[in-house]
Design an enzyme around this catalytic site. Structure first.
Site, PDB file in Angstrom:
ATOM      1  N   LYS A 102       0.868  -1.177   0.000  1.00 23.09           N
ATOM      2  CA  LYS A 102       0.000   0.000   0.000  1.00 23.09           C
ATOM      3  C   LYS A 102       0.905   1.227   0.000  1.00 23.09           C
ATOM      4  O   LYS A 102       1.557   1.539   0.993  1.00 23.09           O
ATOM      5  CB  LYS A 102      -0.921   0.009   1.227  1.00 23.09           C
ATOM      6  CG  LYS A 102      -1.695   1.324   1.333  1.00 23.09           C
ATOM      7  CD  LYS A 102      -2.652   1.381   2.502  1.00 23.09           C
ATOM      8  CE  LYS A 102      -3.114   2.822   2.701  1.00 23.09           C
ATOM      9  NZ  LYS A 102      -4.106   2.962   3.776  1.00 23.09           N
ATOM     10  N   GLY A 163      -8.572   8.630   9.089  1.00 23.42           N
ATOM     11  CA  GLY A 163      -8.908   8.680  10.507  1.00 23.42           C
ATOM     12  C   GLY A 163      -9.989   9.681  10.877  1.00 23.42           C
ATOM     13  O   GLY A 163     -10.269   9.878  12.052  1.00 23.42           O
ATOM     14  N   ALA A 189      -9.866   5.078   3.397  1.00 17.50           N
ATOM     15  CA  ALA A 189      -9.808   6.214   4.332  1.00 17.50           C
ATOM     16  C   ALA A 189     -11.107   6.998   4.410  1.00 17.50           C
ATOM     17  O   ALA A 189     -11.686   7.354   3.386  1.00 17.50           O
ATOM     18  CB  ALA A 189      -8.680   7.167   3.997  1.00 17.50           C
ATOM     19  N   GLY A 190     -11.546   7.246   5.635  1.00 19.75           N
ATOM     20  CA  GLY A 190     -12.685   8.120   5.865  1.00 19.75           C
ATOM     21  C   GLY A 190     -13.961   7.420   6.275  1.00 19.75           C
ATOM     22  O   GLY A 190     -14.898   8.062   6.735  1.00 19.75           O
ATOM     23  N   ASN A 211      -9.527   1.370   8.882  1.00 22.07           N
ATOM     24  CA  ASN A 211      -8.835   1.057  10.126  1.00 22.07           C
ATOM     25  C   ASN A 211      -9.527   1.739  11.309  1.00 22.07           C
ATOM     26  O   ASN A 211     -10.163   1.105  12.146  1.00 22.07           O
ATOM     27  CB  ASN A 211      -7.359   1.476  10.021  1.00 22.07           C
ATOM     28  CG  ASN A 211      -6.492   1.013  11.188  1.00 22.07           C
ATOM     29  OD1 ASN A 211      -5.293   0.844  11.028  1.00 22.07           O
ATOM     30  ND2 ASN A 211      -7.034   0.792  12.373  1.00 22.07           N
ATOM     31  N   THR A 212      -9.461   3.081  11.325  1.00 17.76           N
ATOM     32  CA  THR A 212      -9.976   3.807  12.486  1.00 17.76           C
ATOM     33  C   THR A 212     -11.473   3.607  12.673  1.00 17.76           C
ATOM     34  O   THR A 212     -11.957   3.574  13.814  1.00 17.76           O
ATOM     35  CB  THR A 212      -9.646   5.307  12.343  1.00 17.76           C
ATOM     36  OG1 THR A 212      -8.263   5.437  12.017  1.00 17.76           O
ATOM     37  CG2 THR A 212      -9.914   6.056  13.635  1.00 17.76           C
TER      38      THR A 212
END
Lengths: 260, 71
Positions: A102, A163, A189-190, A211-212
């Site tokens: 990545k 995040g 992301a997001g 992830n987050t």
């Protein structure tokens, strides 16, 4: 439930059934990391590369990842130049990985928005070196086309800042990328909650990376399961083809035969 | 040369090791033998297969890295 085999997808010669890719950062413990990965149904997980903590014998993230079950996707988080990203991946390769990487080349510390030009440059160099590159990039069609042109296996446009949990801020851009780029589009992301993941999949994304959105939930393992179900639901809705939106009502029940 | 030592920098901190220490020797001194560690010496990757013979010299700068949780 396992999705039908016909709905599998691939990156190069590697096939996948799961359409969720999860990160391994920000968890409270290795056990929680392991349980969240499991609950997400992911087949590929991201990791970062950092200096060994010489003062600690604590378990590492690799203890949470059964390498026989999961493809390891090293990232270049924290890199601000093509050179730094490439240097990082040379080290990642030494640690043993699964060819895919990545690529992230960050351009701004506050938003963590990518430096798209440097990302294209790094991607081109990495592809020439034999890496299979999955680049995090802006939700910009032209950048995505350039990344596909230099040989990236997929493109991974952001939905919102890393995040941030802000969801799909520009669904139209994501749709344009999906419709006009020749490689799989992985929304990266997001994603903040399950409906965000479903929206990404309903737009036609091949997969979602997060992830987050899982790790920062009050109950991460439960959120991981919710994300798995949302990705599955969004994918099925995409395949089913949603009804057209109409400005006015259209009765669901017959309009004839009403009692008088 | 018995007893002589050199000073190297490991992950940003100076460290004294016996002269003649190899990369593998350093990894062992740090208690990292058998652990997943990649090594860079003076910004060049030292492939795992060369850890055993790669010599360290006074002033060398080493980076020892591994995978950590991340997105």
């Amino acid at each position: 439930m396992t999705p039908p085999a016909s709905d599998s997808w691939s990156l190069g010669d590697r096939g996948f059934h799961s359409r969720i890719i999860v990160g391994t950062g920000k968890y409270a413990s290795i056990d929680e990391t392991r349980a969240a990965i499991e609950a997400s149904g992911a087949e590929m997980v991201t990791v970062a590369l950092r200096r060994v903590d010489l003062s600690s014998g604590a378990p590492t993230v690799l203890d949470a990842i059964d390498r026989k079950r999961y493809v390891l996707l090293p990232n270049t988080a924290g890199c601000y130049t093509a050179d730094e990203a490439i240097r990082t991946l040379h080290l990642a390769r030494e640690l043993g990985m699964d060819e895919m990487v990545k690529l992230e080349v960050i351009g701004d510390p506050k938003t963590l928005f990518p430096d798209n030009a440097a990302t294209v440059e790094a991607a081109a160099r990495l592809v020439k070196e034999g890496f299979k590159v999955l680049p995090y990039c802006g939700d910009d069609l032209v950048t995505c086309k350039r990344l596909a042109d230099v040989g990236c296996l997929a493109v991974m446009p952001l939905a919102a800042p890393i995040g941030s949990g802000l969801g799909i801020r520009n669904p139209h851009n994501i749709r344009l990328i999906i419709e006009n780029v020749s490689v799989p589009v992985i929304v990266d992301a997001g994603v903040g909650t399950a409906s965000d993941a479903a929206v990404a999949m309903e737009l036609g994304a091949t997969a979602v990376l997060m992830n987050t959105g899982i790790a920062a939930a009050k109950k991460p393992v439960l959120m991981a399961e919710a994300m798995r179900l949302a990705v599955d639901a969004g994918r099925k809705a995409y395949l089913a083809g949603r009804m057209p939106m109409k400005a006015y009502a259209n009765a669901s029940s017959p309009v004839v035969g009403l009692i008088e | 040369m018995a007893g002589a030592s050199i000073v190297i920098t490991v992950n940003g901190a100076e460290q004294q090791v016996p002269a003649g220490t190899t990369v593998l020797g350093l990894v062992e001194i740090l208690g990292l033998a058998g652990k997943p560690v990649a090594v860079e010496k003076n910004r060049e990757v030292v492939p795992r297969a060369r850890h055993r013979e790669e010599p360290l010299a006074d002033g060398d700068r080493l980076e020892l890295v591994t995978f950590v949780g991340g997105g």
